[in-house]
Design an enzyme around this catalytic site. Structure first.
Site, PDB file in Angstrom:
ATOM      1  CB  SER A 129      -5.121  32.845  53.720  1.00 24.17           C
ATOM      2  OG  SER A 129      -4.382  33.370  54.821  1.00 24.17           O
ATOM      3  CG  HIS A 150      -7.587  29.997  50.799  1.00 20.13           C
ATOM      4  ND1 HIS A 150      -7.538  31.179  50.093  1.00 20.13           N
ATOM      5  CD2 HIS A 150      -7.750  30.352  52.110  1.00 20.13           C
ATOM      6  CE1 HIS A 150      -7.656  32.189  50.932  1.00 20.13           C
ATOM      7  NE2 HIS A 150      -7.795  31.713  52.149  1.00 20.13           N
ATOM      8  CD  GLU A 162      -8.254  31.297  46.261  1.00 19.67           C
ATOM      9  OE1 GLU A 162      -8.224  32.308  45.545  1.00 19.67           O
ATOM     10  OE2 GLU A 162      -7.564  31.179  47.305  1.00 19.67           O
ATOM     11  CG  ASN A 200      -6.212  36.576  50.233  1.00 21.28           C
ATOM     12  OD1 ASN A 200      -7.217  37.260  50.447  1.00 21.28           O
ATOM     13  ND2 ASN A 200      -5.897  35.548  50.977  1.00 21.28           N
TER      14      ASN A 200
END
Length: 513
Positions: A129, A150, A162, A200
Protein backbone atom coordinates in the site's frame (compact mmCIF):
# COMPACT_ATOMS: atom_id res chain seq x y z
CA UNK A 1 7.17 -10.24 -21.20
CA UNK A 2 4.46 -12.23 -22.95
CA UNK A 3 1.37 -13.14 -20.94
CA UNK A 4 -0.21 -15.11 -23.77
CA UNK A 5 1.27 -18.31 -22.37
CA UNK A 6 -0.68 -17.86 -19.14
CA UNK A 7 -4.22 -19.17 -18.75
CA UNK A 8 -6.85 -16.49 -19.25
CA UNK A 9 -7.90 -14.75 -16.01
CA UNK A 10 -11.27 -16.49 -16.37
CA UNK A 11 -9.79 -19.95 -16.91
CA UNK A 12 -10.40 -22.69 -14.33
CA UNK A 13 -6.81 -23.78 -15.01
CA UNK A 14 -5.41 -20.60 -13.45
CA UNK A 15 -3.33 -21.28 -10.35
CA UNK A 16 -2.81 -18.38 -7.95
CA UNK A 17 -0.32 -18.37 -5.11
CA UNK A 18 -1.01 -16.28 -2.04
CA UNK A 19 1.91 -15.60 0.30
CA UNK A 20 0.91 -14.09 3.63
CA UNK A 21 -2.25 -15.36 5.32
CA UNK A 22 -3.22 -12.37 7.41
CA UNK A 23 -6.53 -10.58 6.95
CA UNK A 24 -5.55 -9.12 3.56
CA UNK A 25 -4.14 -12.40 2.25
CA UNK A 26 -7.22 -14.33 3.31
CA UNK A 27 -9.46 -11.75 1.69
CA UNK A 28 -7.61 -11.93 -1.63
CA UNK A 29 -7.64 -15.74 -1.49
CA UNK A 30 -11.40 -15.69 -0.86
CA UNK A 31 -12.31 -13.65 -3.93
CA UNK A 32 -9.80 -15.56 -6.09
CA UNK A 33 -11.01 -19.04 -5.21
CA UNK A 34 -14.71 -18.07 -5.34
CA UNK A 35 -14.09 -16.73 -8.86
CA UNK A 36 -12.89 -20.16 -10.01
CA UNK A 37 -9.11 -20.04 -9.60
CA UNK A 38 -7.09 -22.72 -7.85
CA UNK A 39 -5.35 -21.09 -4.90
CA UNK A 40 -2.19 -22.08 -3.03
CA UNK A 41 -1.82 -20.55 0.45
CA UNK A 42 1.56 -20.10 2.08
CA UNK A 43 2.78 -18.26 5.17
CA UNK A 44 6.18 -18.29 6.87
CA UNK A 45 4.52 -18.68 10.25
CA UNK A 46 4.11 -22.29 11.34
CA UNK A 47 0.52 -23.46 10.84
CA UNK A 48 -0.74 -20.09 9.55
CA UNK A 49 -1.63 -21.35 6.07
CA UNK A 50 -3.60 -24.31 7.43
CA UNK A 51 -5.42 -22.05 9.89
CA UNK A 52 -6.23 -19.58 7.09
CA UNK A 53 -7.69 -22.37 4.97
CA UNK A 54 -9.87 -23.56 7.85
CA UNK A 55 -11.08 -20.01 8.46
CA UNK A 56 -11.93 -19.55 4.80
CA UNK A 57 -13.83 -22.86 4.73
CA UNK A 58 -15.83 -21.64 7.74
CA UNK A 59 -16.54 -18.39 5.89
CA UNK A 60 -17.80 -20.29 2.85
CA UNK A 61 -20.06 -22.38 5.07
CA UNK A 62 -21.54 -19.27 6.67
CA UNK A 63 -22.16 -17.72 3.27
CA UNK A 64 -23.89 -20.91 2.16
CA UNK A 65 -26.04 -20.97 5.32
CA UNK A 66 -27.14 -17.39 4.62
CA UNK A 67 -27.99 -18.21 1.02
CA UNK A 68 -25.25 -15.95 -0.33
CA UNK A 69 -23.29 -18.86 -1.80
CA UNK A 70 -24.47 -22.13 -3.32
CA UNK A 71 -23.53 -25.08 -1.11
CA UNK A 72 -21.99 -26.90 -4.05
CA UNK A 73 -19.95 -23.85 -5.00
CA UNK A 74 -18.72 -23.57 -1.41
CA UNK A 75 -17.57 -27.20 -1.43
CA UNK A 76 -15.84 -26.81 -4.80
CA UNK A 77 -14.08 -23.65 -3.63
CA UNK A 78 -12.74 -25.56 -0.63
CA UNK A 79 -11.40 -28.25 -2.92
CA UNK A 80 -9.53 -25.64 -4.98
CA UNK A 81 -7.94 -24.12 -1.86
CA UNK A 82 -4.68 -25.75 -0.72
CA UNK A 83 -2.42 -24.88 2.22
CA UNK A 84 1.26 -25.19 1.30
CA UNK A 85 4.11 -25.80 3.72
CA UNK A 86 6.89 -24.33 1.59
CA UNK A 87 7.45 -21.79 -1.17
CA UNK A 88 8.47 -24.64 -3.48
CA UNK A 89 4.85 -25.80 -3.42
CA UNK A 90 4.00 -22.65 -5.43
CA UNK A 91 6.07 -23.79 -8.42
CA UNK A 92 3.01 -24.35 -10.65
CA UNK A 93 1.44 -20.95 -9.90
CA UNK A 94 0.76 -18.60 -12.81
CA UNK A 95 0.30 -15.58 -10.55
CA UNK A 96 1.71 -15.15 -7.06
CA UNK A 97 0.33 -12.35 -4.89
CA UNK A 98 2.28 -11.39 -1.77
CA UNK A 99 0.50 -9.88 1.22
CA UNK A 100 3.26 -10.06 3.81
CA UNK A 101 4.58 -7.41 6.22
CA UNK A 102 4.97 -3.90 4.75
CA UNK A 103 8.75 -4.05 4.68
CA UNK A 104 10.82 -3.48 1.55
CA UNK A 105 13.64 -5.87 2.42
CA UNK A 106 11.16 -8.65 3.28
CA UNK A 107 9.27 -8.24 0.01
CA UNK A 108 12.46 -8.13 -2.08
CA UNK A 109 13.75 -11.27 -0.37
CA UNK A 110 10.46 -13.10 -1.00
CA UNK A 111 10.37 -12.24 -4.70
CA UNK A 112 14.04 -13.11 -5.02
CA UNK A 113 13.27 -16.57 -3.65
CA UNK A 114 10.18 -16.98 -5.84
CA UNK A 115 12.17 -16.21 -8.98
CA UNK A 116 13.99 -19.50 -8.64
CA UNK A 117 10.79 -21.44 -8.05
CA UNK A 118 8.02 -20.27 -10.40
CA UNK A 119 8.11 -20.45 -14.18
CA UNK A 120 9.74 -17.68 -16.23
CA UNK A 121 6.38 -16.28 -17.39
CA UNK A 122 4.64 -16.28 -13.98
CA UNK A 123 3.51 -12.89 -12.67
CA UNK A 124 4.68 -11.68 -9.25
CA UNK A 125 2.25 -9.18 -7.71
CA UNK A 126 2.65 -7.16 -4.53
CA UNK A 127 -0.26 -5.95 -2.42
CA UNK A 128 1.87 -3.15 -0.99
CA UNK A 129 0.00 0.00 0.00
CA UNK A 130 2.96 2.34 0.47
CA UNK A 131 6.19 0.88 -0.90
CA UNK A 132 7.40 1.59 -4.47
CA UNK A 133 6.76 -1.28 -6.85
CA UNK A 134 9.91 -0.24 -8.70
CA UNK A 135 12.02 -0.70 -5.57
CA UNK A 136 10.51 -4.14 -4.88
CA UNK A 137 11.32 -5.28 -8.43
CA UNK A 138 14.78 -3.74 -8.63
CA UNK A 139 17.58 -6.29 -8.65
CA UNK A 140 15.42 -9.21 -9.77
CA UNK A 141 16.37 -11.15 -12.88
CA UNK A 142 12.95 -10.48 -14.42
CA UNK A 143 11.70 -7.18 -12.95
CA UNK A 144 9.28 -6.73 -15.85
CA UNK A 145 6.90 -9.31 -14.41
CA UNK A 146 6.53 -7.56 -11.05
CA UNK A 147 3.53 -5.25 -10.55
CA UNK A 148 1.41 -3.85 -7.78
CA UNK A 149 -2.00 -5.40 -7.10
CA UNK A 150 -3.31 -3.28 -4.25
CA UNK A 151 -6.56 -4.34 -2.57
CA UNK A 152 -8.34 -2.68 0.34
CA UNK A 153 -9.56 -4.11 3.61
CA UNK A 154 -11.93 -5.93 3.88
CA UNK A 155 -11.14 -7.28 0.41
CA UNK A 156 -14.48 -9.05 -0.29
CA UNK A 157 -16.43 -5.86 0.46
CA UNK A 158 -14.10 -3.14 -0.86
CA UNK A 159 -14.68 -3.63 -4.57
CA UNK A 160 -11.63 -1.76 -5.82
CA UNK A 161 -8.11 -2.84 -6.78
CA UNK A 162 -5.23 -0.78 -8.14
CA UNK A 163 -3.00 -2.44 -10.76
CA UNK A 164 0.33 -0.62 -10.61
CA UNK A 165 3.09 -0.71 -13.15
CA UNK A 166 6.57 0.06 -11.84
CA UNK A 167 9.29 1.68 -13.92
CA UNK A 168 10.37 -1.72 -15.25
CA UNK A 169 6.97 -3.47 -15.37
CA UNK A 170 5.87 -4.77 -18.74
CA UNK A 171 2.51 -3.20 -19.78
CA UNK A 172 1.06 -6.64 -20.56
CA UNK A 173 1.49 -7.63 -16.91
CA UNK A 174 -0.65 -4.71 -15.74
CA UNK A 175 -3.22 -5.48 -18.45
CA UNK A 176 -3.44 -9.06 -17.19
CA UNK A 177 -3.92 -7.96 -13.57
CA UNK A 178 -6.60 -5.48 -14.61
CA UNK A 179 -8.52 -8.30 -16.29
CA UNK A 180 -7.92 -10.58 -13.32
CA UNK A 181 -9.18 -8.01 -10.82
CA UNK A 182 -12.29 -7.45 -12.92
CA UNK A 183 -12.95 -11.20 -13.11
CA UNK A 184 -12.64 -11.40 -9.34
CA UNK A 185 -15.55 -8.95 -9.06
CA UNK A 186 -13.66 -5.73 -8.42
CA UNK A 187 -13.36 -2.43 -10.22
CA UNK A 188 -9.76 -2.52 -11.40
CA UNK A 189 -7.93 0.72 -12.18
CA UNK A 190 -4.50 1.34 -13.65
CA UNK A 191 -2.03 3.49 -11.71
CA UNK A 192 1.55 4.63 -12.04
CA UNK A 193 4.07 3.72 -9.39
CA UNK A 194 3.94 6.85 -7.24
CA UNK A 195 3.66 7.30 -3.45
CA UNK A 196 0.16 6.33 -2.37
CA UNK A 197 -0.82 5.25 -5.91
CA UNK A 198 -4.38 6.62 -6.42
CA UNK A 199 -6.49 6.10 -3.31
CA UNK A 200 -3.93 6.71 -0.55
CA UNK A 201 -2.58 9.64 -2.55
CA UNK A 202 -6.00 11.22 -3.08
CA UNK A 203 -6.93 10.55 0.54
CA UNK A 204 -4.16 12.80 1.87
CA UNK A 205 -6.35 15.91 1.54
CA UNK A 206 -9.05 14.94 4.03
CA UNK A 207 -7.13 14.11 7.18
CA UNK A 208 -4.27 16.56 6.71
CA UNK A 209 -6.53 19.56 6.10
CA UNK A 210 -8.84 18.56 8.94
CA UNK A 211 -5.83 18.36 11.26
CA UNK A 212 -4.65 21.73 10.00
CA UNK A 213 -7.98 23.26 11.02
CA UNK A 214 -7.56 21.79 14.49
CA UNK A 215 -3.99 23.09 14.69
CA UNK A 216 -5.22 26.61 13.87
CA UNK A 217 -7.86 26.42 16.58
CA UNK A 218 -10.64 26.96 14.04
CA UNK A 219 -12.95 24.24 15.35
CA UNK A 220 -13.21 21.70 18.13
CA UNK A 221 -12.92 17.99 17.33
CA UNK A 222 -16.69 17.33 17.45
CA UNK A 223 -17.48 20.51 15.51
CA UNK A 224 -14.98 19.61 12.78
CA UNK A 225 -16.43 16.13 12.37
CA UNK A 226 -20.05 17.30 12.56
CA UNK A 227 -19.51 19.99 9.94
CA UNK A 228 -17.82 17.72 7.42
CA UNK A 229 -20.42 14.97 7.86
CA UNK A 230 -23.48 17.19 7.79
CA UNK A 231 -22.55 19.87 5.26
CA UNK A 232 -20.14 18.08 2.91
CA UNK A 233 -21.61 14.57 3.23
CA UNK A 234 -18.63 12.52 4.41
CA UNK A 235 -19.58 9.30 6.19
CA UNK A 236 -17.12 9.97 9.02
CA UNK A 237 -15.41 13.12 10.17
CA UNK A 238 -11.60 13.14 9.85
CA UNK A 239 -11.07 12.58 13.58
CA UNK A 240 -13.58 9.72 13.64
CA UNK A 241 -11.83 8.19 10.63
CA UNK A 242 -8.36 8.50 12.15
CA UNK A 243 -9.64 6.89 15.37
CA UNK A 244 -11.14 4.03 13.38
CA UNK A 245 -8.01 3.42 11.30
CA UNK A 246 -5.63 3.87 14.23
CA UNK A 247 -2.84 6.43 14.37
CA UNK A 248 -0.25 3.65 14.42
CA UNK A 249 -1.36 2.99 10.84
CA UNK A 250 -2.44 6.39 9.54
CA UNK A 251 0.21 8.74 10.92
CA UNK A 252 3.20 6.79 9.51
CA UNK A 253 1.46 6.77 6.12
CA UNK A 254 1.01 10.55 6.32
CA UNK A 255 4.68 11.00 7.11
CA UNK A 256 5.80 8.46 4.51
CA UNK A 257 3.92 10.04 1.61
CA UNK A 258 5.02 13.53 2.72
CA UNK A 259 8.68 12.52 2.70
CA UNK A 260 8.43 10.39 -0.44
CA UNK A 261 7.16 13.49 -2.23
CA UNK A 262 10.15 15.45 -0.92
CA UNK A 263 8.15 17.49 1.60
CA UNK A 264 5.37 18.48 -0.78
CA UNK A 265 3.34 21.05 1.27
CA UNK A 266 0.01 19.60 0.14
CA UNK A 267 0.71 16.46 2.20
CA UNK A 268 2.22 18.09 5.29
CA UNK A 269 1.26 16.18 8.49
CA UNK A 270 0.56 17.93 11.78
CA UNK A 271 2.38 17.74 15.10
CA UNK A 272 -0.72 16.79 17.07
CA UNK A 273 -1.08 13.27 15.67
CA UNK A 274 2.63 12.55 16.20
CA UNK A 275 2.16 13.53 19.86
CA UNK A 276 -0.94 11.34 20.12
CA UNK A 277 0.96 8.44 18.58
CA UNK A 278 3.82 8.91 21.05
CA UNK A 279 1.31 8.99 23.91
CA UNK A 280 -0.35 5.78 22.72
CA UNK A 281 -3.69 7.49 22.02
CA UNK A 282 -4.15 5.44 18.87
CA UNK A 283 -7.94 5.55 18.63
CA UNK A 284 -10.72 3.00 18.93
CA UNK A 285 -8.40 -0.03 19.21
CA UNK A 286 -7.04 1.21 22.57
CA UNK A 287 -10.20 2.94 23.79
CA UNK A 288 -9.08 6.53 23.34
CA UNK A 289 -7.82 8.83 20.62
CA UNK A 290 -9.63 11.96 19.51
CA UNK A 291 -12.62 10.43 21.31
CA UNK A 292 -13.05 7.86 24.08
CA UNK A 293 -14.64 4.46 23.50
CA UNK A 294 -16.48 2.17 25.89
CA UNK A 295 -15.77 -1.51 26.48
CA UNK A 296 -18.31 -2.26 23.73
CA UNK A 297 -16.30 -0.18 21.26
CA UNK A 298 -18.94 2.52 20.98
CA UNK A 299 -17.79 6.12 20.79
CA UNK A 300 -18.72 8.31 23.72
CA UNK A 301 -20.75 11.19 22.36
CA UNK A 302 -19.11 14.57 22.83
CA UNK A 303 -21.41 17.53 22.25
CA UNK A 304 -20.25 20.84 20.88
CA UNK A 305 -20.22 23.70 23.35
CA UNK A 306 -23.73 25.07 23.89
CA UNK A 307 -24.23 28.60 22.60
CA UNK A 308 -26.62 31.22 24.03
CA UNK A 309 -29.28 32.43 21.61
CA UNK A 310 -31.05 35.75 21.12
CA UNK A 311 -33.42 37.18 18.54
CA UNK A 312 -32.09 39.74 16.11
CA UNK A 313 -34.28 42.73 15.31
CA UNK A 314 -33.08 42.75 11.69
CA UNK A 315 -30.45 41.19 9.45
CA UNK A 316 -28.26 42.78 6.80
CA UNK A 317 -26.93 40.27 4.26
CA UNK A 318 -23.94 40.97 2.03
CA UNK A 319 -24.68 40.79 -1.69
CA UNK A 320 -21.06 40.40 -2.80
CA UNK A 321 -21.87 36.84 -3.84
CA UNK A 322 -25.55 36.89 -4.83
CA UNK A 323 -25.79 33.14 -5.48
CA UNK A 324 -24.60 32.41 -1.93
CA UNK A 325 -26.61 35.22 -0.38
CA UNK A 326 -29.78 33.80 -1.92
CA UNK A 327 -29.36 30.54 0.00
CA UNK A 328 -28.97 32.38 3.30
CA UNK A 329 -31.89 34.70 2.56
CA UNK A 330 -34.16 31.64 2.56
CA UNK A 331 -33.01 30.78 6.10
CA UNK A 332 -33.53 34.34 7.30
CA UNK A 333 -37.08 34.32 5.93
CA UNK A 334 -37.77 30.94 7.56
CA UNK A 335 -36.71 32.38 10.92
CA UNK A 336 -39.17 35.26 10.49
CA UNK A 337 -36.57 37.99 10.97
CA UNK A 338 -36.74 41.10 8.76
CA UNK A 339 -33.95 41.41 6.19
CA UNK A 340 -32.73 44.93 5.47
CA UNK A 341 -32.53 45.95 1.81
CA UNK A 342 -30.26 48.99 2.03
CA UNK A 343 -26.71 49.13 0.73
CA UNK A 344 -25.51 49.75 4.28
CA UNK A 345 -26.71 48.02 7.48
CA UNK A 346 -28.58 49.89 10.20
CA UNK A 347 -26.86 50.51 13.54
CA UNK A 348 -28.57 47.52 15.18
CA UNK A 349 -28.54 44.95 12.37
CA UNK A 350 -26.87 41.58 12.55
CA UNK A 351 -24.42 41.63 9.60
CA UNK A 352 -23.80 38.43 7.63
CA UNK A 353 -21.15 37.76 5.00
CA UNK A 354 -20.77 34.64 2.84
CA UNK A 355 -17.03 34.05 2.31
CA UNK A 356 -15.63 31.99 -0.55
CA UNK A 357 -12.12 30.88 0.37
CA UNK A 358 -11.73 33.99 2.54
CA UNK A 359 -12.15 34.72 6.24
CA UNK A 360 -14.91 36.83 7.72
CA UNK A 361 -12.45 39.55 8.70
CA UNK A 362 -11.40 40.17 5.09
CA UNK A 363 -15.02 40.34 3.94
CA UNK A 364 -15.88 42.64 6.82
CA UNK A 365 -13.06 45.10 6.12
CA UNK A 366 -13.67 45.11 2.36
CA UNK A 367 -17.33 46.08 2.91
CA UNK A 368 -16.51 48.48 5.74
CA UNK A 369 -18.73 46.64 8.22
CA UNK A 370 -18.62 46.78 12.01
CA UNK A 371 -16.68 43.60 12.90
CA UNK A 372 -18.38 43.45 16.30
CA UNK A 373 -21.74 42.90 14.60
CA UNK A 374 -20.54 40.64 11.78
CA UNK A 375 -20.37 36.88 11.29
CA UNK A 376 -19.58 34.71 8.28
CA UNK A 377 -21.70 31.71 7.32
CA UNK A 378 -21.17 28.66 5.13
CA UNK A 379 -23.41 28.99 2.07
CA UNK A 380 -21.63 26.89 -0.56
CA UNK A 381 -22.40 23.51 1.02
CA UNK A 382 -25.57 21.88 2.37
CA UNK A 383 -27.30 24.01 5.01
CA UNK A 384 -30.28 21.70 5.56
CA UNK A 385 -28.65 19.51 8.23
CA UNK A 386 -26.29 21.96 9.93
CA UNK A 387 -25.47 25.67 9.79
CA UNK A 388 -21.94 26.95 10.30
CA UNK A 389 -21.38 30.38 11.86
CA UNK A 390 -17.89 31.89 11.76
CA UNK A 391 -16.96 34.78 14.04
CA UNK A 392 -14.41 37.51 13.45
CA UNK A 393 -11.92 38.17 16.26
CA UNK A 394 -14.05 41.20 17.17
CA UNK A 395 -17.52 39.61 17.07
CA UNK A 396 -19.27 40.31 20.36
CA UNK A 397 -21.29 37.84 22.41
CA UNK A 398 -24.65 39.42 21.61
CA UNK A 399 -24.00 39.20 17.87
CA UNK A 400 -23.03 35.55 18.14
CA UNK A 401 -26.15 34.83 20.19
CA UNK A 402 -28.32 36.50 17.55
CA UNK A 403 -26.63 34.51 14.78
CA UNK A 404 -27.15 31.23 16.66
CA UNK A 405 -30.76 32.16 17.34
CA UNK A 406 -31.34 32.98 13.69
CA UNK A 407 -29.80 29.87 12.17
CA UNK A 408 -31.08 27.51 14.86
CA UNK A 409 -34.62 28.89 14.80
CA UNK A 410 -36.03 25.90 12.93
CA UNK A 411 -34.24 23.35 15.12
CA UNK A 412 -31.25 22.78 12.84
CA UNK A 413 -27.93 22.37 14.71
CA UNK A 414 -25.51 25.29 14.57
CA UNK A 415 -21.71 24.92 14.75
CA UNK A 416 -19.61 27.93 15.70
CA UNK A 417 -16.05 28.22 14.43
CA UNK A 418 -13.33 30.84 14.64
CA UNK A 419 -12.32 32.94 11.66
CA UNK A 420 -10.75 30.85 8.92
CA UNK A 421 -9.99 31.39 5.26
CA UNK A 422 -12.41 29.05 3.55
CA UNK A 423 -14.39 28.07 6.66
CA UNK A 424 -14.22 24.24 7.03
CA UNK A 425 -15.91 22.36 4.17
CA UNK A 426 -14.64 24.79 1.52
CA UNK A 427 -11.05 24.31 2.66
CA UNK A 428 -11.21 20.54 2.93
CA UNK A 429 -13.12 19.80 -0.27
CA UNK A 430 -11.13 22.26 -2.40
CA UNK A 431 -7.93 20.66 -1.09
CA UNK A 432 -9.22 17.18 -2.01
CA UNK A 433 -10.25 18.31 -5.49
CA UNK A 434 -6.90 20.01 -6.04
CA UNK A 435 -4.90 16.89 -5.13
CA UNK A 436 -7.02 14.79 -7.49
CA UNK A 437 -6.40 17.33 -10.24
CA UNK A 438 -2.69 16.98 -9.64
CA UNK A 439 -2.97 13.18 -9.86
CA UNK A 440 -4.57 13.67 -13.28
CA UNK A 441 -1.99 16.28 -14.24
CA UNK A 442 0.87 13.90 -13.44
CA UNK A 443 -0.75 11.12 -15.45
CA UNK A 444 -0.86 8.80 -12.45
CA UNK A 445 -4.33 7.62 -13.45
CA UNK A 446 -7.13 8.44 -15.86
CA UNK A 447 -9.63 11.04 -14.59
CA UNK A 448 -12.54 8.60 -14.52
CA UNK A 449 -10.40 6.01 -12.73
CA UNK A 450 -9.44 8.56 -10.08
CA UNK A 451 -13.09 9.13 -9.26
CA UNK A 452 -13.97 5.43 -9.33
CA UNK A 453 -11.05 4.52 -7.09
CA UNK A 454 -11.75 7.26 -4.56
CA UNK A 455 -15.50 6.66 -4.23
CA UNK A 456 -14.99 2.90 -3.81
CA UNK A 457 -11.81 3.07 -1.76
CA UNK A 458 -12.61 6.04 0.49
CA UNK A 459 -16.40 6.25 0.40
CA UNK A 460 -16.53 9.95 -0.47
CA UNK A 461 -19.97 11.23 -1.52
CA UNK A 462 -18.58 12.01 -4.98
CA UNK A 463 -15.38 11.39 -6.86
CA UNK A 464 -13.14 14.43 -6.33
CA UNK A 465 -13.13 15.51 -9.97
CA UNK A 466 -16.91 15.08 -10.24
CA UNK A 467 -17.22 17.05 -6.99
CA UNK A 468 -15.11 19.82 -8.47
CA UNK A 469 -17.39 19.87 -11.50
CA UNK A 470 -20.47 20.03 -9.28
CA UNK A 471 -19.13 23.00 -7.33
CA UNK A 472 -17.70 24.51 -10.51
CA UNK A 473 -13.99 24.50 -11.38
CA UNK A 474 -14.02 28.32 -11.25
CA UNK A 475 -15.42 28.20 -7.72
CA UNK A 476 -12.82 25.68 -6.54
CA UNK A 477 -10.08 27.76 -8.17
CA UNK A 478 -11.34 30.91 -6.42
CA UNK A 479 -11.31 29.15 -3.04
CA UNK A 480 -7.76 27.89 -3.52
CA UNK A 481 -6.43 31.23 -4.75
CA UNK A 482 -7.97 33.03 -1.79
CA UNK A 483 -6.61 30.39 0.61
CA UNK A 484 -3.13 30.74 -0.85
CA UNK A 485 -3.33 34.53 -0.75
CA UNK A 486 -4.59 34.73 2.83
CA UNK A 487 -2.39 32.04 4.34
CA UNK A 488 0.74 32.39 2.23
CA UNK A 489 0.90 28.58 2.25
CA UNK A 490 1.85 26.86 -1.01
CA UNK A 491 -0.17 23.80 0.02
CA UNK A 492 -3.13 25.61 -1.58
CA UNK A 493 -1.49 26.46 -4.91
CA UNK A 494 -3.92 25.36 -7.65
CA UNK A 495 -2.99 22.48 -9.91
CA UNK A 496 -2.44 23.44 -13.58
CA UNK A 497 -5.08 20.82 -14.45
CA UNK A 498 -7.64 22.79 -12.44
CA UNK A 499 -6.50 26.26 -13.50
CA UNK A 500 -6.63 25.62 -17.22
CA UNK A 501 -9.97 23.84 -17.19
CA UNK A 502 -11.50 26.53 -15.00
CA UNK A 503 -10.27 29.27 -17.33
CA UNK A 504 -11.54 27.44 -20.43
CA UNK A 505 -14.85 26.40 -18.90
CA UNK A 506 -14.04 22.68 -19.25
CA UNK A 507 -14.94 19.72 -17.06
CA UNK A 508 -12.25 18.42 -14.72
CA UNK A 509 -12.69 15.08 -16.49
CA UNK A 510 -11.70 16.62 -19.81
CA UNK A 511 -8.57 15.05 -21.30
CA UNK A 512 -6.27 16.72 -23.78
CA UNK A 513 -5.73 15.19 -27.21
Amino acid sequence: METGTLPAPTSPDLVVGLVGCGIMGRGIAQIAVLSGARVRLHDGREGAAVAAREELLATFAKLADKGKLDAGAAQQAGERLVACGSLEDLADCHVVVEAIVENLDAKKALFGALEGIVSADAILATNTSSLPVTAIAAGLKRPGRVAGFHFFNPVPLMKIVEAIGGFLTEPAVVDYLLALGKHWGHTAVRAKDTPGFIVNHAGRGYGTEGLRLLAEGVASVPALDNILRDTAGFRLGPCELLDLTGLDVSHPVMESIYHQYYEEPRFRPQVHTRQMLTAGALGKKVGHGFYRYGADGKKENVAEAAQPTARATSVWLSQERPELAERIAVLIAAAGIPQESGERPSESALCIVTPLGEDATTCCVRENLDARRTVGVEALFDVSRRRVVMTTPATDAQTLAMACGLFGATGTPVSVIRDSAGLVSQRVVAHIVNIACEIAQQGIAEPQDIDRAVTLGLGYPLGPLAWGDQLGPQTVLAILKNLELQTGDSRYRPSPWLQRRALLGLSLHHKEI
